[in-house]
Design a protein around this motif. Structure first.
Motif, mmCIF file in Angstrom:
data_model
loop_
_atom_site.group_PDB
_atom_site.id
_atom_site.type_symbol
_atom_site.label_atom_id
_atom_site.label_comp_id
_atom_site.label_asym_id
_atom_site.label_seq_id
_atom_site.Cartn_x
_atom_site.Cartn_y
_atom_site.Cartn_z
ATOM 1 N N PRO A 301 -65.534 -19.608 79.723
ATOM 2 C CA PRO A 301 -66.882 -19.716 79.131
ATOM 3 C C PRO A 301 -67.323 -18.462 78.388
ATOM 4 C CG PRO A 301 -66.865 -20.564 81.385
ATOM 5 C CD PRO A 301 -65.546 -19.906 81.168
ATOM 6 N N THR A 302 -66.990 -17.281 78.927
ATOM 7 C CA THR A 302 -67.386 -16.036 78.252
ATOM 8 C C THR A 302 -66.699 -15.923 76.900
ATOM 9 O OG1 THR A 302 -67.649 -14.954 80.400
ATOM 10 C CG2 THR A 302 -67.501 -13.530 78.468
ATOM 11 N N PHE A 303 -65.409 -16.247 76.877
ATOM 12 C CA PHE A 303 -64.691 -16.225 75.605
ATOM 13 C C PHE A 303 -65.325 -17.195 74.611
ATOM 14 C CE2 PHE A 303 -61.626 -18.234 72.793
ATOM 15 C CZ PHE A 303 -61.106 -17.140 72.119
ATOM 16 N N GLN A 304 -65.614 -18.384 75.049
ATOM 17 C CA GLN A 304 -66.197 -19.393 74.163
ATOM 18 C C GLN A 304 -67.548 -18.932 73.615
ATOM 19 O OE1 GLN A 304 -66.265 -22.922 76.580
ATOM 20 N NE2 GLN A 304 -64.056 -23.275 76.435
ATOM 21 N N GLU A 305 -68.344 -18.258 74.468
ATOM 22 C CA GLU A 305 -69.634 -17.736 74.012
ATOM 23 C C GLU A 305 -69.434 -16.690 72.913
ATOM 24 O OE1 GLU A 305 -73.372 -15.063 75.740
ATOM 25 O OE2 GLU A 305 -71.946 -16.009 77.131
ATOM 26 N N TYR A 306 -68.489 -15.748 73.144
ATOM 27 C CA TYR A 306 -68.236 -14.702 72.145
ATOM 28 C C TYR A 306 -67.710 -15.311 70.839
ATOM 29 C CZ TYR A 306 -68.755 -11.127 75.770
ATOM 30 O OH TYR A 306 -69.239 -10.311 76.748
ATOM 31 N N GLU A 307 -66.795 -16.256 70.958
ATOM 32 C CA GLU A 307 -66.218 -16.850 69.755
ATOM 33 C C GLU A 307 -67.274 -17.617 68.967
ATOM 34 O OE1 GLU A 307 -61.993 -18.675 68.625
ATOM 35 O OE2 GLU A 307 -63.108 -19.929 70.047
ATOM 36 N N ASN A 308 -68.160 -18.311 69.657
ATOM 37 C CA ASN A 308 -69.239 -19.022 68.956
ATOM 38 C C ASN A 308 -70.164 -18.058 68.217
ATOM 39 O OD1 ASN A 308 -68.365 -21.557 69.756
ATOM 40 N ND2 ASN A 308 -69.598 -21.564 71.632
ATOM 41 N N GLN A 309 -70.414 -16.877 68.824
ATOM 42 C CA GLN A 309 -71.215 -15.853 68.134
ATOM 43 C C GLN A 309 -70.537 -15.435 66.831
ATOM 44 O OE1 GLN A 309 -72.218 -12.429 70.528
ATOM 45 N NE2 GLN A 309 -72.749 -13.689 72.311
ATOM 46 N N LEU A 354 -57.275 -13.941 84.755
ATOM 47 C CA LEU A 354 -58.176 -13.348 83.770
ATOM 48 C C LEU A 354 -59.251 -12.558 84.500
ATOM 49 C CD1 LEU A 354 -59.156 -13.056 80.841
ATOM 50 C CD2 LEU A 354 -60.403 -15.210 81.137
ATOM 51 N N ILE A 355 -59.326 -11.253 84.261
ATOM 52 C CA ILE A 355 -60.270 -10.410 84.998
ATOM 53 C C ILE A 355 -61.373 -9.837 84.116
ATOM 54 C CG2 ILE A 355 -58.563 -9.803 86.758
ATOM 55 C CD1 ILE A 355 -58.133 -7.149 85.335
ATOM 56 N N LYS A 356 -61.193 -9.868 82.790
ATOM 57 C CA LYS A 356 -62.219 -9.262 81.941
ATOM 58 C C LYS A 356 -62.099 -9.787 80.521
ATOM 59 C CE LYS A 356 -63.886 -4.669 80.490
ATOM 60 N NZ LYS A 356 -63.601 -3.219 80.552
ATOM 61 N N VAL A 357 -63.270 -10.082 79.906
ATOM 62 C CA VAL A 357 -63.324 -10.458 78.487
ATOM 63 C C VAL A 357 -64.434 -9.651 77.843
ATOM 64 C CG1 VAL A 357 -63.625 -12.309 76.813
ATOM 65 C CG2 VAL A 357 -62.574 -12.811 79.016
ATOM 66 N N GLN A 358 -64.147 -8.991 76.736
ATOM 67 C CA GLN A 358 -65.165 -8.192 76.059
ATOM 68 C C GLN A 358 -65.088 -8.399 74.552
ATOM 69 O OE1 GLN A 358 -64.493 -3.953 76.573
ATOM 70 N NE2 GLN A 358 -62.289 -4.265 76.802
ATOM 71 N N LEU A 359 -66.221 -8.176 73.898
ATOM 72 C CA LEU A 359 -66.328 -8.359 72.449
ATOM 73 C C LEU A 359 -66.620 -7.025 71.796
ATOM 74 C CD1 LEU A 359 -66.643 -10.019 69.818
ATOM 75 C CD2 LEU A 359 -69.017 -10.433 70.489
ATOM 76 N N GLU A 360 -65.806 -6.644 70.842
ATOM 77 C CA GLU A 360 -66.052 -5.461 70.010
ATOM 78 C C GLU A 360 -66.463 -5.938 68.634
ATOM 79 O OE1 GLU A 360 -62.645 -2.952 70.014
ATOM 80 O OE2 GLU A 360 -62.826 -2.412 72.136
#
Length: 517
Positions: A301-309, A354-360
């Motif tokens: 879900p976190t990845f999907q949120e970042y990708e949608n942004q 999967l332990i961490k997802v971050q957006l730069e």
């Protein structure tokens, strides 16, 4: 000189009609013509009458004829690969790449497998012509079939697995282009027409030294427990060796990469480094494992949120990178927009979790509003002051003086780190000494590559692939530094001075030439 990309898409096999159960292969022509720039793709028909899969070793020798002016040059390249033939009849395509100039290739195929006895399946040479004009093509139907010979019974050997691995790596050593392997072609590349015999002898001696070094490095590599374990794991998963490269600095120190493929065409590889006979870094990667991790990431879900942004901000996915550090895997998905701004989603996996997802994501540029932030308050204050004091004189605003900042001299700073490293070594602060050399190299190359940020050793070396920089020397420095830091290697003045020399040579080229040659 033309460069041929001799990549087999698939390898297959044969056996004669003399036997009740056999493998037979055939091609429609004995000679094939292709225009320069076209890929030499030849269909190969294989008939397997065993009623089961057959596994063996396919060997092939490619002899290349090159014409230049009134001189003709010749070179040969022999390689081998394991391959499995499915039962029944099938047709596969052999892709021999292309050529940028007229050339002739002669390909000999030979397949060896075990049927209680050793069976040797041979094929008459296939000739490939690269021509400059369509009118020079002379493709004529002339079907050729394979023939087979029976050898001696195969004896059981407890060390056969290691010998098989040794044989495959022997072939890897020969997987270099004819240009670098053949002395006559080296002479041609250097356009030396006179005194060629003396130079040819010198080059032959040099090649013998290079091959002896690779052979010694190969022997050391296949005897290590870490490599044997990773290799056996891939064999158990249905992978077979297809190629690779060995890049030794000495008979027991250097880098290696071995490529594998399974029946479904999925790739795998083992790559790493060895120092003084000890494996210091080894990574086993498979396409299936990468696809599994990527599927987990895209479902997060976190990845999907970042990708949608990013999609909302008009960013489009451009590239995908995998990096490894022991049991950690780092996936970087790189996005770009129409303004050439870059954003990255980085995912950290520990084993398969999967332990961490971050957006730069780049900051939006509001610098064009800075004058307003300064002038608007100044104007308001001036207005009220003039009202209060009833000053009718027009006040001229003071000019805004922009400060000029000195450009960061990363070459000078990198050399300063080397000076600090020497000082630490003299004080017996060995970990700091080795670490500062690595830091200096990272700093220098980060700015040379326009990254302009602190970067890990692994990320940096991934940016250096297929570049002009001496990646083997750079990896050597990083590996020594890590070994000393984790107390796996005793500090050594000769090693330290060699690292200093590598770094200085890297920086000095920049100072003298303005760029790396």
């Amino acid at each position: 000189m033309n460069k041929l990309c001799l990549l087999f898409l698939l390898f297959l096999i044969q056996f004669p009609l003399v036997f009740a159960e056999d493998i037979l292969m055939s091609v429609d022509q004995s000679e094939y013509y292709f225009k320069i720039g076209e890929n030499a793709v030849i269909p190969l028909e294989i008939q397997n009458n065993y009623g089961q899969q057959i596994s063996g070793m396919l060997q092939y020798t490619i002899i290349q004829q090159i014409r230049q002016a009134n001189t003709q040059f010749s070179s040969s390249n022999t390689q081998a690969s394991t391959f499995i033939v499915n039962e029944g009849t099938q047709t596969v395509s052999l892709d021999f790449g292309t050529s940028t100039s007229p050339a002739t290739l002669s390909v000999n195929l030979n397949f060896i497998y075990n049927d209680g006895n050793q069976i040797n399946v041979s094929f008459d040479p296939i000739t490939i012509h690269f021509v400059t004009d369509e009118s020079q093509k002379n493709n004529v139907q002339n079907k050729m079939q394979s023939s087979s010979q029976q050898g001696a019974p195969v004896q059981n050997n407890p060390s056969s697995a290691q010998q098989s691995l040794q044989q495959k790596l022997d072939q890897i050593m020969n997987q270099q282009s004819p240009v670098t392997q053949d002395p006559q072609q080296r002479l041609q590349n250097n356009q030396l027409a006179q005194d060629s015999n003396a130079l040819k002898k010198e080059i032959q001696e040099q090649l013998q030294e290079e091959n002896s070094l690779k052979k010694a490095f190969e022997n050391q590599l296949v005897s290590t427990e870490d490599f044997q374990k990773s290799h056996q794991q891939l064999l158990d998963q249905g992978y077979n060796v297809t190629g690779g490269s060995l890049n030794p600095n000495s008979d027991s120190t250097g880098d290696f990469k071995v490529n594998y493929q399974n029946e479904q065409g999925k790739w795998a590889k083992i790559e790493g480094s060895m120092i003084n006979g000890t494996i210091t870094e080894i990574q086993k990667q498979t396409q299936e494992e990468q696809e599994e991790l990527l599927t987990k990431l895209r479902a997060d879900p976190t990845f999907q949120e970042y990708e949608n942004q990013l999609i909302h901000d008009a960013f489009v996915e451009q590239n995908l990178e995998f990096n490894y550090d022991q049991n950690m895997t780092f996936i970087s998905l790189i996005y770009k927009n129409d303004e050439s701004q870059t954003a990255t989603i980085i995912a950290d996996f520990q084993n398969n979790d999967l332990i961490k997802v971050q957006l730069e994501k780049p900051w939006k540029d509001y610098s064009y509003l800075y004058p307003l932030l300064i002038l608007t308050p100044a104007g308001i204050i001036a207005y009220f002051l003039s009202k209060k004091l009833k000053i009718k004189k027009k006040i001229s605003p003071k000019p805004i003086i922009s400060k000029e900042f000195k450009k960061f001299d990363y070459v000078l700073e990198s050399n300063n780190l080397l000076i600090e490293a020497k000082d630490c070594f003299n004080k017996k602060q060995y970990k700091d000494a080795y670490g500062k050399i690595s830091q200096a190299i990272r700093l220098f190359l980060s700015y040379e590559l326009k990254l302009n940020k602190e970067i890990t050793n692994e990320d940096l070396t991934s940016h250096l692939e297929n570049s002009v920089y001496p990646i083997s020397d750079i990896r050597y420095c990083f590996q020594l530094s890590s070994l000393v830091e984790f107390a796996k290697l005793e500090p050594n003045e000769d090693d330290f001075n060699k690292m200093i020399a590598i770094a200085k040579q890297l920086f000095q080229r920049k100072l003298t030439n303005g760029k790396i040659n």
